[in-house]
Design a protein around this motif. Structure first.
Motif, PDB file in Angstrom:
ATOM      1  N   ASN A   1      57.313  12.266  77.156  1.00 48.23           N
ATOM      2  CA  ASN A   1      58.386  13.196  77.530  1.00 48.23           C
ATOM      3  C   ASN A   1      59.607  12.897  76.685  1.00 48.23           C
ATOM      4  OD1 ASN A   1      57.258  14.855  79.444  1.00 48.23           O
ATOM      5  ND2 ASN A   1      57.816  13.555  81.184  1.00 48.23           N
ATOM      6  N   SER A   2      60.270  13.952  76.211  1.00 47.92           N
ATOM      7  CA  SER A   2      61.480  13.745  75.422  1.00 47.92           C
ATOM      8  C   SER A   2      62.649  13.471  76.351  1.00 47.92           C
ATOM      9  CB  SER A   2      61.767  14.962  74.550  1.00 47.92           C
ATOM     10  OG  SER A   2      62.005  16.101  75.353  1.00 47.92           O
ATOM     11  N   ILE A   3      63.601  12.651  75.879  1.00 47.38           N
ATOM     12  CA  ILE A   3      64.783  12.302  76.643  1.00 47.38           C
ATOM     13  C   ILE A   3      65.991  12.977  76.007  1.00 47.38           C
ATOM     14  CG2 ILE A   3      66.276  10.411  77.401  1.00 47.38           C
ATOM     15  CD1 ILE A   3      63.858   8.579  77.294  1.00 47.38           C
TER      16      ILE A   3
ATOM     17  N   LEU B   1      62.046   9.176  66.997  1.00 43.38           N
ATOM     18  CA  LEU B   1      62.045   9.984  65.780  1.00 43.38           C
ATOM     19  C   LEU B   1      63.358   9.772  65.045  1.00 43.38           C
ATOM     20  CD1 LEU B   1      59.638  11.307  67.294  1.00 43.38           C
ATOM     21  CD2 LEU B   1      60.405  13.495  66.351  1.00 43.38           C
ATOM     22  N   TYR B   2      63.253   9.470  63.766  1.00 42.50           N
ATOM     23  CA  TYR B   2      64.408   9.278  62.909  1.00 42.50           C
ATOM     24  C   TYR B   2      64.418  10.364  61.832  1.00 42.50           C
ATOM     25  CZ  TYR B   2      65.122   4.659  64.957  1.00 42.50           C
ATOM     26  OH  TYR B   2      65.367   3.629  65.824  1.00 42.50           O
ATOM     27  N   ALA B   3      65.614  10.855  61.525  1.00 39.09           N
ATOM     28  CA  ALA B   3      65.780  11.856  60.475  1.00 39.09           C
ATOM     29  C   ALA B   3      66.613  11.265  59.347  1.00 39.09           C
ATOM     30  CB  ALA B   3      66.465  13.108  61.020  1.00 39.09           C
ATOM     31  N   THR B   4      66.197  11.565  58.119  1.00 38.02           N
ATOM     32  CA  THR B   4      66.986  11.203  56.943  1.00 38.02           C
ATOM     33  C   THR B   4      67.492  12.480  56.300  1.00 38.02           C
ATOM     34  OG1 THR B   4      65.708   9.184  56.548  1.00 38.02           O
ATOM     35  CG2 THR B   4      66.986  10.064  54.701  1.00 38.02           C
ATOM     36  N   ASN B   5      68.809  12.601  56.222  1.00 38.36           N
ATOM     37  CA  ASN B   5      69.476  13.784  55.690  1.00 38.36           C
ATOM     38  C   ASN B   5      70.186  13.383  54.399  1.00 38.36           C
ATOM     39  OD1 ASN B   5      71.204  15.904  55.097  1.00 38.36           O
ATOM     40  ND2 ASN B   5      72.215  15.935  57.078  1.00 38.36           N
TER      41      ASN B   5
ATOM     42  N   THR C   1      64.180  10.359  71.361  1.00 40.44           N
ATOM     43  CA  THR C   1      63.384   9.310  72.001  1.00 40.44           C
ATOM     44  C   THR C   1      62.356   9.955  72.913  1.00 40.44           C
ATOM     45  OG1 THR C   1      65.217   7.718  71.957  1.00 40.44           O
ATOM     46  CG2 THR C   1      63.442   7.303  73.532  1.00 40.44           C
ATOM     47  N   LEU C   2      61.117   9.554  72.768  1.00 39.25           N
ATOM     48  CA  LEU C   2      60.021  10.037  73.608  1.00 39.25           C
ATOM     49  C   LEU C   2      59.517   8.870  74.462  1.00 39.25           C
ATOM     50  CD1 LEU C   2      58.187  12.077  70.849  1.00 39.25           C
ATOM     51  CD2 LEU C   2      59.422  13.044  72.778  1.00 39.25           C
ATOM     52  N   LYS C   3      59.549   9.075  75.767  1.00 43.08           N
ATOM     53  CA  LYS C   3      59.159   8.010  76.688  1.00 43.08           C
ATOM     54  C   LYS C   3      57.746   8.237  77.205  1.00 43.08           C
ATOM     55  CE  LYS C   3      60.774   5.691  80.894  1.00 43.08           C
ATOM     56  NZ  LYS C   3      61.810   5.686  81.967  1.00 43.08           N
ATOM     57  N   ARG C   4      56.961   7.150  77.270  1.00 46.86           N
ATOM     58  CA  ARG C   4      55.605   7.260  77.805  1.00 46.86           C
ATOM     59  C   ARG C   4      55.667   7.567  79.302  1.00 46.86           C
ATOM     60  NH1 ARG C   4      51.029   2.710  76.829  1.00 46.86           N
ATOM     61  NH2 ARG C   4      52.512   1.409  77.992  1.00 46.86           N
ATOM     62  N   VAL C   5      54.870   8.540  79.731  1.00 44.31           N
ATOM     63  CA  VAL C   5      54.897   8.992  81.117  1.00 44.31           C
ATOM     64  C   VAL C   5      54.110   8.045  82.014  1.00 44.31           C
ATOM     65  CG1 VAL C   5      54.334  10.872  82.691  1.00 44.31           C
ATOM     66  CG2 VAL C   5      55.164  11.392  80.372  1.00 44.31           C
ATOM     67  N   THR C   6      52.840   7.803  81.677  1.00 45.71           N
ATOM     68  CA  THR C   6      51.960   6.949  82.484  1.00 45.71           C
ATOM     69  C   THR C   6      51.597   5.713  81.682  1.00 45.71           C
ATOM     70  OG1 THR C   6      51.047   8.894  83.593  1.00 45.71           O
ATOM     71  CG2 THR C   6      49.801   6.830  83.782  1.00 45.71           C
TER      72      THR C   6
ATOM     73  N   SER D   1      66.524  16.093  75.046  1.00 45.43           N
ATOM     74  CA  SER D   1      66.349  17.128  74.025  1.00 45.43           C
ATOM     75  C   SER D   1      65.155  17.991  74.369  1.00 45.43           C
ATOM     76  CB  SER D   1      66.150  16.506  72.646  1.00 45.43           C
ATOM     77  OG  SER D   1      65.790  17.494  71.703  1.00 45.43           O
ATOM     78  N   SER D   2      65.245  19.279  74.011  1.00 45.46           N
ATOM     79  CA  SER D   2      64.123  20.201  74.205  1.00 45.46           C
ATOM     80  C   SER D   2      63.427  20.497  72.883  1.00 45.46           C
ATOM     81  CB  SER D   2      64.644  21.509  74.817  1.00 45.46           C
ATOM     82  OG  SER D   2      65.603  22.102  73.960  1.00 45.46           O
ATOM     83  N   GLY D   3      63.667  19.642  71.879  1.00 43.66           N
ATOM     84  CA  GLY D   3      63.017  19.827  70.593  1.00 43.66           C
ATOM     85  C   GLY D   3      63.946  20.282  69.490  1.00 43.66           C
ATOM     86  N   ILE D   4      65.200  20.551  69.812  1.00 44.44           N
ATOM     87  CA  ILE D   4      66.175  20.907  68.804  1.00 44.44           C
ATOM     88  C   ILE D   4      67.196  19.776  68.722  1.00 44.44           C
ATOM     89  CG2 ILE D   4      67.526  22.289  70.456  1.00 44.44           C
ATOM     90  CD1 ILE D   4      68.257  24.117  68.088  1.00 44.44           C
ATOM     91  N   VAL D   5      67.364  19.202  67.528  1.00 43.03           N
ATOM     92  CA  VAL D   5      68.186  18.014  67.347  1.00 43.03           C
ATOM     93  C   VAL D   5      69.081  18.215  66.115  1.00 43.03           C
ATOM     94  CG1 VAL D   5      66.478  16.493  68.413  1.00 43.03           C
ATOM     95  CG2 VAL D   5      66.411  16.875  65.933  1.00 43.03           C
ATOM     96  N   VAL D   6      69.983  17.279  65.893  1.00 45.05           N
ATOM     97  CA  VAL D   6      70.897  17.349  64.758  1.00 45.05           C
ATOM     98  C   VAL D   6      70.706  16.117  63.883  1.00 45.05           C
ATOM     99  CG1 VAL D   6      73.301  17.422  64.019  1.00 45.05           C
ATOM    100  CG2 VAL D   6      72.567  18.701  66.046  1.00 45.05           C
ATOM    101  N   ALA D   7      70.486  16.351  62.593  1.00 38.96           N
ATOM    102  CA  ALA D   7      70.350  15.267  61.623  1.00 38.96           C
ATOM    103  C   ALA D   7      71.682  15.083  60.905  1.00 38.96           C
ATOM    104  CB  ALA D   7      69.247  15.594  60.616  1.00 38.96           C
ATOM    105  N   ARG D   8      72.339  13.967  61.180  1.00 35.90           N
ATOM    106  CA  ARG D   8      73.602  13.662  60.504  1.00 35.90           C
ATOM    107  C   ARG D   8      73.309  13.192  59.076  1.00 35.90           C
ATOM    108  NH1 ARG D   8      76.378  16.180  64.396  1.00 35.90           N
ATOM    109  NH2 ARG D   8      75.851  15.350  66.456  1.00 35.90           N
TER     110      ARG D   8
END
Length: 297
Positions: A58-60, A35-39, A77-82, A62-69
């Motif tokens: 699964n997220s690496i 996931l990319y953010a544009t600020n 980054t979300l990694k495939r589990v299986t 982060s629990s869903g709260i991030v910072v957009a510079r």
């Protein structure tokens, strides 16, 4: 101390997001997603991601709260589990200005935002809800007000980046306790918080968006002539925090101010003489900034 007539100061806070935060999802290696953010703003924003569908990911870190510079950056980054299973991702997001993740290394001390030698009366502000005569008083911390006798310059209370300017409000009212259209300048600090300096003369700003200011730098002219409490300046410091699982809010942070009388959180009404000690002015400066400051003094 001279006799003083206490006048209640009211505080009302509303959220304004000047930046447009957009999110973009990109397929990554090994079936994951990024996931990319544009600020488009000039300071960081805290972004809360609410997953409506998260299949085999699964997220690496982060629990869903991030910072957009400012600008475009990878925030998650979300990694495939299986490996043998498909992935899917759907989400919504919300954001507010400031960086929830940063912390101050040391306790911050503020300048009273007035010229040295000014005699000011510090007052702990009360929540505007108390004006409505509730059954119980709202004792939440909402900032500090400093009253003074003559029009003057208003200075930066600590180092920060000018993150918002609203200086176009002209009032034709008198005997005000509070005006929702107060002019203000907002600063973003290295600890991720924001300080809003309010009750400023319209059109008097001496700074621009994105400018770095240091304690004691003039940022505007004072105001407050139309208030019952007379000339004054108000300050509030706040930082993004998570409110439950799907919301963000601002937490108001107590401030301590230096004066000739010492360092105080202005828990009680106090008459104070403004000072600008070098150790407070330079406290948040980089080594290069401090060297430049010392060379000019």
């Amino acid at each position: 101390m001279r006799p003083f007539l206490a006048v209640v100061c009211y505080f009302f806070f509303w959220q304004v997001s000047l930046a447009q935060i957009t999110m973009e999802t990109v397929r990554a290696e090994e079936g994951g997603m990024e996931l990319y953010a544009t600020n488009t703003g000039n300071v960081p924003y805290t972004v809360l991601i609410d997953y409506t569908e998260l299949t085999n990911l699964n997220s690496i870190g982060s629990s869903g709260i991030v910072v957009a510079r400012p600008g475009k950056s990878k925030v998650l980054t979300l990694k495939r589990v299986t490996e043998s299973q498909s992935t899917n991702l759907r989400y919504t997001y919300s954001f507010i200005k400031g960086d929830y993740s940063r912390r101050s290394k040391e306790e911050t001390v503020y300048l009273i935002p007035l010229p040295e030698g000014t005699v000011a009366t510090g007052i702990r502000m009360t929540h505007i809800e108390n004006r409505l005569q509730p059954k119980e008083e709202n004792t939440d911390y909402v900032g500090v007000s400093f009253r003074f006798g003559l029009p003057t310059e208003v200075v930066a209370p600590r180092k920060g980046v000018v993150s918002e300017i609203s200086m176009d409000k002209y009032s034709d009212k008198n005997n005000l306790d509070f005006d929702r259209g107060e002019n203000f300048i907002e600063l973003f600090h290295d600890d991720g918080s924001l300080t809003k300096i309010m009750v400023l003369s319209p059109g008097s700003e001496k700074v621009k968006l994105g400018q770095v200011v240091f304690p004691g730098d003039v940022i505007a002219e004072s105001a407050g002539e139309s208030y019952n409490s007379g000339l004054h300046v108000r300050l509030a410091n706040m930082k993004p925090v998570k409110d439950g699982t799907t919301k963000l809010k601002y937490e108001m942070l107590p401030m301590k101010f230096v004066s000739k009388e010492g360092v105080s959180d202005v828990a009680e009404i106090q008459e104070l003489v403004v000072v600008h000690p070098d150790e407070v002015v330079t406290a948040e400066m980089s080594k290069k900034e401090k060297k430049t400051y010392e060379a000019g003094n």
